[in-house]
Design an enzyme around this catalytic site. Structure first.
Site, mmCIF file in Angstrom:
data_model
loop_
_atom_site.group_PDB
_atom_site.id
_atom_site.type_symbol
_atom_site.label_atom_id
_atom_site.label_comp_id
_atom_site.label_asym_id
_atom_site.label_seq_id
_atom_site.Cartn_x
_atom_site.Cartn_y
_atom_site.Cartn_z
ATOM 1 C CE LYS A 202 1.415 -2.544 -9.252
ATOM 2 N NZ LYS A 202 1.379 -1.805 -10.461
ATOM 3 N NE ARG A 212 -2.977 3.018 -6.853
ATOM 4 C CZ ARG A 212 -3.575 1.978 -5.992
ATOM 5 N NH1 ARG A 212 -4.582 2.095 -5.264
ATOM 6 N NH2 ARG A 212 -3.033 0.715 -6.221
ATOM 7 C CE LYS A 225 -4.675 0.461 -9.848
ATOM 8 N NZ LYS A 225 -3.448 1.076 -10.315
ATOM 9 C CD GLU A 241 0.933 -13.895 -11.119
ATOM 10 O OE1 GLU A 241 1.601 -13.769 -12.354
ATOM 11 O OE2 GLU A 241 -0.247 -13.756 -10.914
ATOM 12 C CE LYS A 256 4.602 -0.982 -7.452
ATOM 13 N NZ LYS A 256 4.000 -0.728 -8.641
ATOM 14 C CB SER A 282 4.713 6.183 -3.529
ATOM 15 O OG SER A 282 3.764 5.247 -3.486
ATOM 16 C CE1 TYR A 320 9.013 7.337 -6.861
ATOM 17 C CE2 TYR A 320 8.656 5.835 -4.868
ATOM 18 C CZ TYR A 320 8.482 6.267 -6.267
ATOM 19 O OH TYR A 320 7.163 5.520 -7.055
HETATM 20 C C1 PBG Z 1 0.747 1.178 -11.904
HETATM 21 C C2 PBG Z 1 2.105 1.452 -11.142
HETATM 22 C C3 PBG Z 1 1.893 1.496 -9.523
HETATM 23 C C4 PBG Z 1 2.967 1.802 -8.987
HETATM 24 C C5 PBG Z 1 4.046 1.620 -10.061
HETATM 25 N N1 PBG Z 1 3.385 1.463 -11.311
HETATM 26 C C6 PBG Z 1 0.412 1.958 -8.804
HETATM 27 C C7 PBG Z 1 -0.481 0.837 -8.644
HETATM 28 O O1 PBG Z 1 -0.354 -0.395 -9.402
HETATM 29 O O2 PBG Z 1 -1.570 1.329 -8.582
HETATM 30 C C8 PBG Z 1 3.191 1.912 -7.571
HETATM 31 C C9 PBG Z 1 4.662 2.722 -7.274
HETATM 32 C C10 PBG Z 1 4.616 3.257 -5.976
HETATM 33 O O3 PBG Z 1 3.816 3.293 -5.213
HETATM 34 O O4 PBG Z 1 5.882 4.039 -5.783
HETATM 35 N N2 PBG Z 1 0.626 0.004 -12.409
#
Ligand code: PBG
Length: 330
Positions: A202, A212, A225, A241, A256, A282, A320
Site C-alpha cells: 500500500k 478520506r 502517511k 512486504e 494499492k 477513489s 466503485y
Molecule cells: C484506510 C484505507 C484507505 C483506503 C482504503 N483503506 C485510505 C488511506 O490509507 O488513507 C483508500 C481507498 C480509496 O482511496 O478508495 N486505511
C-alpha cells in the site's frame, strides 16, 4: 520469446478484421467474479448520502444496506467491503470506537450475515483511521505512528470483526508484523477459517483523497502517511512486504492503488503465484468518472482500465463501479 513468421505471410490484422474473430482470440475478460464492491456506511435513518468527490457513490444507513447487498448478490459479486463514516464525536486519539461492538461496521456485519448467510463474502478493513481524531491508521506519538502498540489494538479489532461474522479481514494499516499476530490470535480464538487479505503493498498515495472524504478523515488527517505506507518510488520493497505477509499467514495480498501500479501487480503475481487483489482507488474512480461526465473521454475507459488489471495478473479488483458494470458494458 521467439516471434515466428514474417510479413507478408504473417498479418496480425487478419485476426482483428471481424468481431467474431476478435472475440475468438481475446486473452482477458471481466466477469462478476472479478469484483469486490466497497460500501460506505453512515449512522442515522433512511439516508442515501452523496459524496461530493465521488459521483454516483453514496453512504448508506443500515436500514438501506440490504438494497445495496441485494443488488451485489443479484449481479453475482463474490464479496463486498464495508467502510464506516464515523461521526466526529465518536473519534478520539486512540480510535477506541474501533473496538466498540456496537459500531457501524459490527452492526452491518451482523445484519448482513443474519440475512444473507454465506451468499456473499464480507471484507472489513483492519485499521484505525476511520476512528482516530488525527486520521492516522494507528496510535500517534509526536507525529509518528507507533507500530507494536498499534498492533495490539489491531488484533482486538480483528477478533471483534471476526466474532461478528466478517469473512475476510483486510489489514490496511501497513504496520510491521501485524499479519502474523492477527493470524495467531484468530487461530487461538477459534477463527481458523477467517481469511486474511493483507493490504501488503500500500503506497502513500495522493489517489486516496476522495475516500478520506467519504469516511470523513480528510479534514482531520494530520500530516501524511509516509512513515508507514510505502514510497511510490519503490518496487523491490513491495516484494519484501508481500514475502513477509505470506510467511505470516496472509491468504491473499492487495496492491494499492491500482492503475498506476500495474507493474507491481505483475511483479507480485509472477514472483509469488498467490491470489492478488488490486484496488482501483477513489482518486482513480473520481478522475475517470469526472472525465466521462465532462465528456473528455467516453465510458469505455472504465472497461479498458479494468481489463488492464486482469492483463497485469490481478485475480479480482475492488472497484466503485463493481455493481454497475453490466450497465457500463452494454
Ligand atoms: C484506510 C484505507 C484507505 C483506503 C482504503 N483503506 C485510505 C488511506 O490509507 O488513507 C483508500 C481507498 C480509496 O482511496 O478508495 N486505511
Amino acid at each position: 520469446m521467439m516471434i515466428t513468421g514474417k510479413f507478408p505471410s504473417l498479418r496480425l490484422r487478419r485476426s482483428r478484421k471481424n468481431d467474431w474473430s476478435r472475440r475468438l482470440v481475446q486473452e482477458n475478460n471481466l466477469t462478476p467474479n472479478d469484483f469486490i464492491l466497497p460500501i460506505f456506511l453512515i449512522d442515522g435513518k433512511n439516508k442515501k448520502q452523496s459524496i461530493k468527490t465521488m459521483p454516483d457513490v453514496y453512504r448508506y444507513t443500515l436500514d438501506r444496506l440490504s438494497s445495496v447487498v441485494d443488488k451485489a448478490i443479484k449481479k453475482g459479486l463474490p464479496m463486498i467491503a464495508l467502510f464506516p463514516y464515523t461521526e466526529k464525536k465518536k473519534k478520539n486519539t486512540l480510535g477506541t470506537e474501533a473496538l466498540n461492538e456496537d459500531n457501524l461496521v459490527c452492526k452491518a456485519i451482523q445484519l448482513i450475515k443474519k440475512r444473507y448467510k454465506n451468499e456473499i463474502g464480507i471484507m472489513c478493513d483492519v485499521a484505525l483511521d476511520p476512528y482516530t481524531s488525527h486520521g492516522h491508521d494507528g496510535l500517534l506519538k509526536s507525529g509518528y505512528v507507533l507500530n507494536d502498540e498499534t498492533n495490539k489494538i489491531l488484533i482486538n479489532q480483528s477478533l471483534l470483526q471476526a466474532q461478528m461474522g466478517c469473512d475476510v479481514l483486510a489489514p490496511s494499516d501497513m504496520m510491521d508484523g501485524r499479519i502474523g499476530e492477527i493470524r495467531k490470535s484468530l487461530d487461538k480464538n477459534g477463527f481458523k477459517m477467517t481469511q486474511i487479505l493483507s493490504y501488503a503493498v500500500k503506497y502513500a498515495s495522493n489517489f486516496y483523497g476522495p475516500f478520506r472524504d467519504a469516511v470523513g478523515s480528510k479534514k482531520t488527517l494530520q500530516g501524511n502517511k509516509k512513515n508507514y505506507q510505502m514510497d511510490f518510488r519503490n518496487s523491490n520493497e513491495a516484494l519484501r512486504e508481500v514475502a513477509l505477509d505470506i510467511k505470516e499467514g496472509a491468504d491473499m495480498v492487495m496492491v494499492k492503488p491500482g492503475l498506476p501500479y500495474l507493474d507491481i501487480i505483475k511483479l507480485v503475481k509472477q514472483n509469488f503465484k498467490v491470489p492478488v487483489m488490486a484496488y482501483q482507488v477513489s482518486g482513480e474512480y473520481s478522475l475517470l468518472s469526472n472525465g466521462i461526465k465532462k465528456k473528455i473521454v467516453n465510458n469505455e475507459v472504465i472497461i479498458e482500465s479494468l481489463i488492464a488489471f486482469k492483463r497485469a495478473g490481478a485475480n479480482a479488483i475492488i472497484s466503485y463501479y463493481a455493481d454497475r458494470l453490466d450497465q457500463i458494458l452494454r
